[in-house]
Design an enzyme around this catalytic site. Structure first.
Site: not given
Length: 167
Positions: A33, A121
């Site tokens: 990201d 994550y």
């Protein structure tokens, strides 16, 4: 659909669209990201703010400009955060399914994917590799090339081996 794997930087892929493993807020972050927002420049963030004023739900996808990157579009997906207890695999599969659906809406035929949720994550790497291959094997899409971009050599080899095992 041809599924390929390359080792490299997803922001430098010459494809119609790159997939961003985004967070729910859609305002940039770390990992893929952050790299996409840095490489694409302010146009990516401006488009995120305009198109997703309240962000995106886990498992969903949406698109923005790719800004200064060689790709035309960024398809943003929000993967489940395994490290925080989000362990519903259907949400991870949905990221790939929805990314392909958005690619079809855009007319994108070449799409570069990261391994969604595999980084910070914490999704288990073996399943993070298996999930996109499972979706790609049964997808009904106009995408002709799904390119998995592995940042490091170990991940590249793991994806390459998984692909070879499906041939």
């Amino acid at each position: 659909m041809d599924v390929t794997v390359v080792q490299g930087d997803i922001t430098r892929q010459r494809v119609d669209a790159v997939v961003n493993a985004a967070n729910r807020g859609m305002r940039g972050g770390g990992g893929v990201d952050g790299a996409i927002h840095r490489a694409g420049g302010p146009a990516v963030l401006e488009d995120c703010r305009a198109r997703f004023p309240t962000g995106l739900a886990t498992g969903e996808a949406g698109w923005t400009t790719a800004g200064a990157m060689p790709a035309r579009w960024v398809i943003h997906v929000v993967g489940p955060n395994y490290a925080r207890g989000e362990r519903d695999r259907s949400l991870l599969l949905s990221c790939y399914e929805r990314a392909l659906a958005v690619a079809d809406e855009l007319g994108a035929t070449t799409v570069a994917f990261p391994l969604v949720s595999a980084g910070v994550y914490g999704w288990p790497k073996d399943d993070a590799v298996a999930a996109p291959l499972e979706v790609f094997a049964s997808a009904r899409t106009a995408v002709t090339e799904a390119r998995i971009v592995a940042f490091d050599a170990t991940t590249h080899e793991q994806v390459r081996a998984a692909l070879a095992g499906r041939a």
